[in-house]
Design a protein around this motif. Structure first.
Motif: not given
Length: 124
Positions: A67-68, A73-76, A98-101
């Motif tokens: 997520s951002r 910033r990118e957050k795992s 809603t999120f990136s994978a």
């Protein structure tokens, strides 16, 4: 269809609370529509804010869910592996992700498109 894809697809669908209650005939139809895709480490499985047009069933490897932050910033936020699904709710809603994978390792996934899912939904 590869018998291992059929076996894996049935296994994944039966484990998933969204699909598990469906009968074997419907699950068989869904499995017949699955496509196998190989991904390399770093490949994007799905991007946040893009339309939810497919789901992914992880056969092997690990996928990082990202997520951002408010600062951009990118957050795992999670790691998914064999047997986990990504994007299954988008099959129902078509809402943007809603999120990136991102593939954290080389991965093999099975995909089902929303259009194929909708065809089965209309039929049943």
């Amino acid at each position: 269809m590869d018998s291992q894809i059929r076996t894996d697809g049935l296994y994944f669908f039966r484990r998933n609370s969204l699909f598990g209650p469906l009968g074997d005939d419907v699950l068989g139809e869904l499995v017949a529509l699955l496509h196998s895709v190989s991904m390399e480490k770093g490949d994007t499985v799905q991007r946040a804010d893009e339309p939810g047009d497919r789901m992914y069933l992880i056969r092997s490897g690990r996928v990082r869910i990202v997520s951002r932050t408010a600062e951009g910033r990118e957050k795992s936020i999670a790691y998914l592996g064999r047997g986990d699904a990504i994007g299954e709710l988008s099959l129902l809603t078509g809402e943007p992700q809603t999120f990136s994978a991102i593939a954290d390792t080389p991965c093999d996934v099975l995909t089902l498109t929303k259009a194929d899912f909708d065809t089965i939904l209309e039929k049943h």
